[in-house]
Design an enzyme around this catalytic site. Structure first.
Site, PDB file in Angstrom:
ATOM      1  N   GLY A  77     -13.264  -3.753   4.999  1.00  0.00           N
ATOM      2  CA  GLY A  77     -14.652  -4.233   5.050  1.00  0.00           C
ATOM      3  C   GLY A  77     -15.214  -4.333   3.651  1.00  0.00           C
ATOM      4  O   GLY A  77     -14.946  -3.485   2.792  1.00  0.00           O
ATOM      5  N   LYS A 100       0.817  -1.211   0.000  1.00  0.00           N
ATOM      6  CA  LYS A 100       0.000   0.000   0.000  1.00  0.00           C
ATOM      7  C   LYS A 100       0.857   1.270   0.000  1.00  0.00           C
ATOM      8  O   LYS A 100       0.600   2.194  -0.761  1.00  0.00           O
ATOM      9  CB  LYS A 100      -0.927  -0.007   1.219  1.00  0.00           C
ATOM     10  CG  LYS A 100      -2.064  -1.014   1.074  1.00  0.00           C
ATOM     11  CD  LYS A 100      -2.877  -1.105   2.346  1.00  0.00           C
ATOM     12  CE  LYS A 100      -4.044  -2.065   2.178  1.00  0.00           C
ATOM     13  NZ  LYS A 100      -4.679  -2.404   3.439  1.00  0.00           N
TER      14      LYS A 100
END
Ligand code: ADP
Ligand code: ASP
Ligand code: MG
Length: 816
Positions: A800, A686
């Site tokens: 999520g 990331k």
């Protein structure tokens, strides 16, 4: 008087002919009418087929003829009263005997000339018109039969005969002066030359016959009755949203039909236009529909409709011939010579473009004429070729033409920009462009494979600007994929209303099966993917997307698989947008990452991966906006792992560390192998992606990674990993205690500063922005040229399925 022409489908069978009869009765109650008919649907093609089979020495031609004969015999049986039947059955049989004899001759000679072709095909219209006439008479209608072939005089250019307008008009006028029937039935398409040989007016020529009769008799109106409710904004077989054009000028109709709108045979317009007779296209199967009125001055112009054009037409089987050479510059007569030699071979030139330097001239012709044209040009330019004044003619085949047509285009600026813009965004390569000097049309030559796509894109842009069709190909139906698919089904109506886009899931796959539907996969089909899908492979999935070649396509990679990113490049090269939550491509070698971004840019499409970092949080988008507006990113400090955050927020020493990790896995926050998260690989990817997006050409293995996991944890299976975690509980407790000493907590932090990135556990004090992070929160703190004192902070739920799916959704909407 009115002239009504009924096409092949309108007279295809007894049922349709009864429908035609109703229209005739109604029209003839109002005025005298001439009814021009085509052959029964498909008969012309099949007659040619029989004759060609005979010429090819195939013994099957009598069977083909038998089938055609039966079609006509059945028609007679269904239409005629019993008493009249036998005479008409013999009539049909007699003529099929004649046809068979001609075919026998063709078989013996092995030769099928244009002249014989006209003889054979003329039976189609002859028979249909005679049978329909007989039917009307049997109903007691005042109808006579006129043999158009005796009235229409042409030259001897068989299969495409040119009408001698003067003699024809004279004949027709004379005929009508003497005829007093209320209804006159006439065959379309057929004529005769001066020597009495049968000729025809070209395929689709019945429209022309009707127009010639309308003009010669100064008819009040010409009605062309067909199987669609008028001339449409595009070929309805290609564009489902095509709509009938209510009014259109002669010139526009001529352009549309010239470039392939075969609802009207192009020469049809000229005779009625010369006499200012209105031409209306109407639907036999929906006689109440308004249809299209073609006239001198349509009341509703495209301008009033706020549309830049009236219609789009297209043609296939086109070839481009290019003649170029330095010897052409400034020397008059080159183009004239080219056209002359094509004209001598009766090759029609569909479109011309010439570069302003006069260095080359390109013409579009029918593919079937290529070899004749090539031969003729080579002969005609023999000397120029020898002297190298011109190059050998360049030929490209497999092409098609798309034309955007409208009288008002000339008064609108930016039409071509709009046209080329939307085609370019979909990767359509334009090979040649022509714009008539009257600016009534812009035509482009493109690969034939792209025709359907291009016509749909343009149609959407010009006539359906209210809604944009997006085609999605979703790879992966796991947790996030399924949420995304649900969101798409749930929000489609909202998107249509508010963003004017209609998203179709045109393809779907999981690791085993794949499914496609150009019209959109329904929710039910999605649920049956495993039952009804075909065998999946990444390559096949991508190839299928490419071969379907649909506009506004988006490939969505909702997997974490390393097997999927290798297909991105070929998709981007075909202008398929890519939206990935899969991080592998963006965090692969810098060269690969850069190549994908460049490929997307070069092919006018998008490669978006906002959800690679922080799920739905606008992190990459923020970087992109900063950079685009001229800012520079100096440092990034971030907590980027929902998993690690969860783990260190929950680990307080009361439960073993391994148990907290197991809980994170059960709640779906970790990768299938939690080591990818815990060892920092995911975080490293990331920060790498963020640094790259900020403009730094970083490589993965330069990222400093201080792992907090004892080496033993990295070995063996996931099960072994949990065992090792448990074994090292003291080590984890110690990490926690060390942080607690000075009132700090543990956070797994990624940092990028001065061109270098590092990741690892840090002790974070309460006054730090990183301290108050709960649950799955992520935070990214940017220090930039502009945000140098107070940093720019993005914070929120960073993991999520639901938020990730929303982030992907947003990327999809932005990509088209
Ligand atoms: P007919 O046999 O009645 O002469 P055609 O087959 O020659 O009919 O022409 C009608 C067909 O033309 C329609 O069924 C339609 O598929 C096709 N077509 C192509 N382009 C257009 C267009 N722009 N508008 C309407 N029809 C079109
Ligand atoms: N029957 C001819 C053809 O099929 C002419 C026509 O239908 O207009 O081309
Ligand atoms: Mg037609």
């Amino acid at each position: 008087m009115k002239v009504l022409k009924f096409g092949g489908t309108s007279v295809a069978n007894a049922q349709n002919i009864r429908q035609v009869e109703n229209i005739i009765k109604k029209a003839s109650a109002e005025s005298k009418i001439v009814v021009v008919v085509s052959a029964l649907h498909g008969i012309t093609d099949q007659l040619i087929n029989a004759a060609e089979s005979a010429a090819d020495q195939k013994e099957s031609y009598p069977e083909i003829l038998k089938e055609l004969e039966n079609k006509h015999l059945n028609l007679v049986k269904e239409l005629m009263p019993i008493l009249a039947q036998s005479a008409w059955l013999s009539f049909v049989k007699k003529h099929f005997n004649d046809i068979e004899e001609i075919c026998n001759g063709i078989f013996v000679l092995g030769e099928f000339t244009a002249k014989t072709k006209d003889r054979i095909t003329s039976y189609g219209e002859f028979l249909s018109s005679r049978i329909i006439h007989a039917k009307l008479q049997s109903e007691g209608l005042d109808a006579s039969w006129m043999n158009s072939a005796e009235q229409i005089v042409t030259d001897s250019n068989f299969t495409h005969a040119k009408v001698d307008a003067e003699h024809t008009e004279e004949n027709i006028r004379k005929y009508f002066a003497e005829n007093h029937n209320r209804i006159i039935i006439a065959p379309g398409f057929i004529a005769k030359d001066k020597d009495g040989n049968g000729t025809t007016l070209g395929r689709g020529g019945s429209d022309y016959t009707a127009s010639i009769i309308a003009a010669a008799t100064d008819a009040e109106e010409l009605e062309i009755w067909t199987d669609v409710s008028g001339m449409m904004t595009a070929d309805p077989r290609l564009v489902s949203g095509a709509k009938p054009i209510s009014e259109i000028s002669y010139a526009e109709a001529m352009e549309l039909s010239h470039f392939g709108a075969n609802v009207l045979y192009p020469p049809t317009i000229q005779p009625v236009m010369a006499k200012n007779i209105d031409l209306r296209i109407r639907n036999t199967f929906d006689p109440e529909a308004y249809g299209t009125l073609i006239s001198h001055q349509p009341k509703i112009s495209a301008n009033e409709n706020q549309e830049i054009a009236v219609g789009i037409s297209n043609m296939n089987h086109i070839a481009l011939l290019t003649l170029e050479g330095s010897g052409m510059i400034g020397i008059p007569g080159f183009s004239a010579k080219l056209f002359q030699c094509l004209n001598n071979e009766k090759i029609s030139v569909i479109l011309i473009t010439q570069s302003s330097s006069e260095h080359s001239i390109t013409v579009a012709i029918n593919e079937k004429d290529v070899s004749t044209a090539n031969r003729a040009i080579s002969t005609s330019f023999e000397d120029d070729l020898k002297l190298k004044r011109v190059e050998p003619v360049k030929i490209e085949t497999g092409l098609g033409i798309v034309a955007l047509v409208g009288d008002n285009m000339k008064s609108r600026s930016g039409v071509s920009a709009k046209m080329f813009g939307c085609l370019g965004n979909n990767g359509i390569n334009i090979r040649a462009i022509a714009q008539g000097s009257s600016e009534k049309n812009i035509s482009i030559v493109i690969s034939q494979e792209d025709i359907r796509k291009a016509v749909n894109i343009l149609h959407e842009e010009v006539f359906e600007s209210e809604i944009k069709q997006v085609h999605l190909y979703i790879c992966g139906t796991g947790n996030v994929g399924t949420k995304l698919i649900r969101q798409i089904y749930d929000q489609n109506e909202y998107l249509k209303e508010n963003l004017s886009i209609n998203i179709r899931i045109a393809g779907l796959c999981n690791s085993r099966k794949m499914l496609f539907s150009d019209k959109g996969i329904s929710e039910d089909d999605f649920l049956k993917l495993n039952e009804n899908g075909n065998e999946f492979s990444e390559e096949n999935f991508a190839d299928e997307i490419i071969s379907r070649n649909l506009r506004n396509s988006v490939f969505v990679d909702v997997t974490a698989s390393p097997e999927v990113p290798p297909v991105y490049e070929k998709l981007l090269k075909r202008s398929v947008n890519i939206v990935a939550c899969n991080k592998i491509a963006a965090s692969s070698d810098f060269a690969n990452y850069k190549n994908l971004k460049n490929t997307a840019r070069n092919h006018n499409c998008r490669f978006f991966f906002e959800t690679n970092v922080g799920a739905g949080l606008p992190i990459i988008g923020t970087i992109n906006d900063l950079i685009r507006s001229g800012d520079r990113i100096n440092s990034i400090q971030a907590v980027l792992s929902g998993t690690l955050n969860f783990v260190f927020n929950h680990y307080d020493g009361s439960k073993p560390f391994s148990e907290v990790v197991a809980q994170a896995q059960q709640e779906g926050y970790t990768e299938p192998d939690p080591r990818l998260d815990l060892a920092g690989t995911d975080v490293a990817r990331k920060i790498l992606i963020l640094a790259r997006e900020a403009g730094y050409p970083l490589e993965f293995d330069t990222i400093e990674n201080e792992s907090f996991l004892p080496e033993e944890c990295m070995k063996g299976s996931v099960e072994d990993f949990y065992k090792a975690l448990f074994k090292y509980e003291d080590h984890f407790k110690q990490l926690l205690e060390n942080a607690k000493i000075d009132g700090k907590i543990l956070k797994y932090v990624a940092e990028f500063k001065e061109g270098k990135a590092k990741i690892g556990l840090q002790h974070v004090a309460p006054e730090s922005d990183l301290f108050h992070l709960y649950g799955k929160d992520n935070i990214v703190i940017f220090k930039t040229l502009r945000y140098s004192e107070q940093p720019l902070v993005v914070k929120g739920a960073g993991a999520g399925a639901e938020v990730t799916a929303s982030g992907i959704f947003a990327d999809i909407v932005r990509s088209v």
